[in-house]
Write a protein that holds these residues in place. Sequence first.
Motif, PDB file in Angstrom:
ATOM      1  N   LEU A   1       7.846   5.986 -13.019  1.00 22.22           N
ATOM      2  CA  LEU A   1       9.422   5.752 -12.228  1.00 22.22           C
ATOM      3  C   LEU A   1      10.363   6.412 -12.752  1.00 22.22           C
ATOM      4  O   LEU A   1      11.444   6.319 -12.186  1.00 22.22           O
ATOM      5  N   TYR A   2      10.423   6.396 -14.451  1.00 25.44           N
ATOM      6  CA  TYR A   2      11.234   6.845 -15.450  1.00 25.44           C
ATOM      7  C   TYR A   2      11.069   8.174 -14.919  1.00 25.44           C
ATOM      8  O   TYR A   2      12.775   8.854 -14.626  1.00 25.44           O
ATOM      9  N   HIS A   3      10.019   8.896 -14.886  1.00 23.01           N
ATOM     10  CA  HIS A   3      10.430  10.804 -14.649  1.00 23.01           C
ATOM     11  C   HIS A   3      10.832  10.377 -13.430  1.00 23.01           C
ATOM     12  O   HIS A   3      11.738  11.968 -13.533  1.00 23.01           O
TER      13      HIS A   3
ATOM     14  N   PRO B   1       0.505  -1.402  -0.223  1.00 18.43           N
ATOM     15  CA  PRO B   1       0.471  -0.038   0.182  1.00 18.43           C
ATOM     16  C   PRO B   1       0.964   1.526   0.270  1.00 18.43           C
ATOM     17  O   PRO B   1       0.995   2.180  -1.104  1.00 18.43           O
ATOM     18  N   ALA B   2       1.868   1.291   0.921  1.00 23.69           N
ATOM     19  CA  ALA B   2       2.602   2.274   0.720  1.00 23.69           C
ATOM     20  C   ALA B   2       3.561   2.696  -0.553  1.00 23.69           C
ATOM     21  O   ALA B   2       3.508   3.863  -0.901  1.00 23.69           O
ATOM     22  N   ALA B   3       3.840   1.656  -1.122  1.00 30.75           N
ATOM     23  CA  ALA B   3       4.189   1.433  -2.736  1.00 30.75           C
ATOM     24  C   ALA B   3       3.607   2.556  -3.094  1.00 30.75           C
ATOM     25  O   ALA B   3       4.261   2.693  -4.270  1.00 30.75           O
ATOM     26  N   ILE B   4       2.610   2.141  -3.385  1.00 28.03           N
ATOM     27  CA  ILE B   4       1.534   2.829  -4.200  1.00 28.03           C
ATOM     28  C   ILE B   4       0.807   4.364  -4.263  1.00 28.03           C
ATOM     29  O   ILE B   4       1.262   4.510  -5.009  1.00 28.03           O
ATOM     30  N   GLN B   5       0.915   4.688  -2.636  1.00 24.09           N
ATOM     31  CA  GLN B   5       0.646   5.998  -2.617  1.00 24.09           C
ATOM     32  C   GLN B   5       2.266   6.562  -3.172  1.00 24.09           C
ATOM     33  O   GLN B   5       2.157   7.751  -3.415  1.00 24.09           O
ATOM     34  N   GLU B   6       3.211   6.120  -2.724  1.00 27.96           N
ATOM     35  CA  GLU B   6       4.098   7.388  -3.153  1.00 27.96           C
ATOM     36  C   GLU B   6       4.376   6.838  -4.555  1.00 27.96           C
ATOM     37  O   GLU B   6       3.720   8.056  -5.423  1.00 27.96           O
ATOM     38  N   LEU B   7       3.904   5.654  -5.839  1.00 24.04           N
ATOM     39  CA  LEU B   7       3.840   5.821  -7.437  1.00 24.04           C
ATOM     40  C   LEU B   7       2.689   6.982  -7.624  1.00 24.04           C
ATOM     41  O   LEU B   7       2.776   7.877  -8.311  1.00 24.04           O
ATOM     42  N   ILE B   8       1.941   7.218  -6.594  1.00 30.07           N
ATOM     43  CA  ILE B   8       0.304   7.720  -6.993  1.00 30.07           C
ATOM     44  C   ILE B   8       0.811   9.182  -6.281  1.00 30.07           C
ATOM     45  O   ILE B   8       1.288   9.895  -7.659  1.00 30.07           O
ATOM     46  N   GLU B   9       1.904   9.565  -5.223  1.00 29.74           N
ATOM     47  CA  GLU B   9       2.486  10.860  -5.286  1.00 29.74           C
ATOM     48  C   GLU B   9       3.460  11.595  -6.563  1.00 29.74           C
ATOM     49  O   GLU B   9       3.705  12.583  -6.467  1.00 29.74           O
ATOM     50  N   TRP B  10       3.955  10.605  -7.223  1.00 33.30           N
ATOM     51  CA  TRP B  10       5.088  10.544  -8.379  1.00 33.30           C
ATOM     52  C   TRP B  10       4.354  10.298  -9.449  1.00 33.30           C
ATOM     53  O   TRP B  10       4.728  11.493 -10.432  1.00 33.30           O
ATOM     54  N   GLY B  11       3.061  10.792  -9.371  1.00 31.78           N
ATOM     55  CA  GLY B  11       2.192  11.408 -10.524  1.00 31.78           C
ATOM     56  C   GLY B  11       1.691  10.100 -11.387  1.00 31.78           C
ATOM     57  O   GLY B  11       0.759  10.082 -12.699  1.00 31.78           O
ATOM     58  N   ALA B  12       1.622   9.118 -10.734  1.00 33.32           N
ATOM     59  CA  ALA B  12       0.941   7.732 -11.507  1.00 33.32           C
ATOM     60  C   ALA B  12      -0.552   8.236 -11.829  1.00 33.32           C
ATOM     61  O   ALA B  12      -0.915   8.066 -10.165  1.00 33.32           O
TER      62      ALA B  12
END
Length: 503
Positions: free
Chosen positions: A134-136, A85-96
């Motif tokens: 992740l690339y960006h 869950p934290a890994a997904i939240q992080e992706l969302i914060e990074w723009g996913a």
Amino acid sequence: MNPDFLVIGAGVAGLRAAIELAGAGQVLVVAKDSLRESSSEYAQGGIAVALSDDDEVELHEQDTLYAGDGLCNPTAVRTLVEEGPAAIQELIEWGAEFDREGAKLAFTREAAHSRNRILHAHGDSTGREIARTLYHKAASLPNVTFRSYAATTDLLLDDGAVGALLYDAAAQREEAVHARAVLLATGGLGCVFLNTTNPDVATGDGVAMAYRAGAEIGDIEFVQFHPTALHVEGAPRFLLSEALRGEGAQLRNQDGERFMERYHPMKELAPRDVVARAIVSEMNRTSAPHVFLDLTHRERGFARGRFPRIYETCLRYGIDIERQAVPVAPAAHYAMGGVWTDLDGRTSVERLFAAGEVACTGVHGANRLASNSLLEGVVFGARAGRAMREAADLAANYDREEPMESGRLTPADRRQKTIGCPTQRIAWDKCGIVRDAAGLREACLQLEPHAHENAAQVALLIARCALAREESRGAHFRTDYPEKRSELARHSVVSKDADVAFR
Ligand SMILES: Cc1cc2nc3c(=O)[nH]c(=O)nc-3n(C[C@H](O)[C@H](O)[C@H](O)COP(=O)(O)OP(=O)(O)OC[C@H]3O[C@@H](n4cnc5c(N)ncnc54)[C@H](O)[C@@H]3O)c2cc1C
């Protein structure tokens, strides 16, 4: 100049690790094709995570353990579902941008999941969205550089140094790159088999290179065959995501009969290995090269809205999935085994790490639960990155000399480039969905002379470990040992220096 960290592979695992490493030194990420060409880019269905209102990490854990058929490393599973869950939240914060229903994240169901827990993006382009994000993020960090069309041909582990031999296709030049720590994030090995959903880069290079370097390889006999790949003459074996069956698509044989109810109470949503074997059995019974996946009973417009990429691709090959059933057959899809690591990506070779599909933490056991591998890439990629930072501290005295260029090196034979013709046929026929001792022994004999090639070496390891595993479990099915044996609820481990053993 040599980087501090060499990351081999630019899929979700390599990119996620690179982000973690950027604060600790210069990071070089290499990919043997374009930076986008990876399994991550093609992952459609989604990413599993216990985030919906009616879900719990314990349920995700139970489903993963059940799919793994008694072979999962329970600590690895716990780590995956708890940190997911934290890994997904992080992706969302990074723009996913995951698909939503109103303001809420939209979750769908896939086979063997007891809850709707699959997040998806742009319908069926989930991997692309995660890799893009992740690339960006990685590219925005000052210490991270990328090199495309730079294939690693071998690992360099001389005198306590760690590095890799790179072949730069554009410059037609070979060079040795050394680093404080190296991450293998080379993805899967589907191209070892004749029929695969994997892109051309998935030739098992990481496993072959690590094996040659003396690293332990674990559970390599467990290869997941996806039940439903497009089966049209001249077309690639394009994956028709599990999510189609999650949305009601039905499997029918040549006679139009919906056959899965004869094989498993969960019908089309039974575990993947059960569905794949049922399809093979129906294909054999009706002497047909494929069965059909049928979504025509859904309302018009549904498929093109929910699965735009699948809809467009099938249309390109003359099939309108809203009107016609699609010819499908199984294809090699995912490697549960790989380079044996702990939960922080450490292999049995010092300062050599592995994460993502190339690695084997035991998280998938004998069979992967659908949509757990993108999550594996982000969770274990991050963990490997953190552990590499620590390893780099220990290697603080490492000498940042210039990389060696071609001319001073014996040109490597670029083993990863070629897959000898017989390899894929042998692997498919003898190490495929249904196995037995006679076929596996023949495979060993036939592959041995080609084992200098990466793909043949990987196929040979699969054959040897499949032969040693005298039982059927998860994705590994032997007609001569059709039952599971409790004494074999252990991981197979093999290395250059030691024959197959179970631990
Ligand atoms: C068609 C398809 C659909 C899928 N759908 C899903 C899904 O819906 N959900 C899910 O969870 N999983 C899915 N999977 C599985 C998932 O996509 C992969 O397991 C995951 O993306 C692997 O990530 P990775 O970072 O380990 O490797 P990859 O994304 O495959 O990246 C590997 C990288 O390594 C590089 N590389 C390889 N060899 C070398 C070499 N010798 N030198 C230099 N670079 C090299 C490649 O160029 C690439 O950059 C799917 C897989 C496929 C093929």
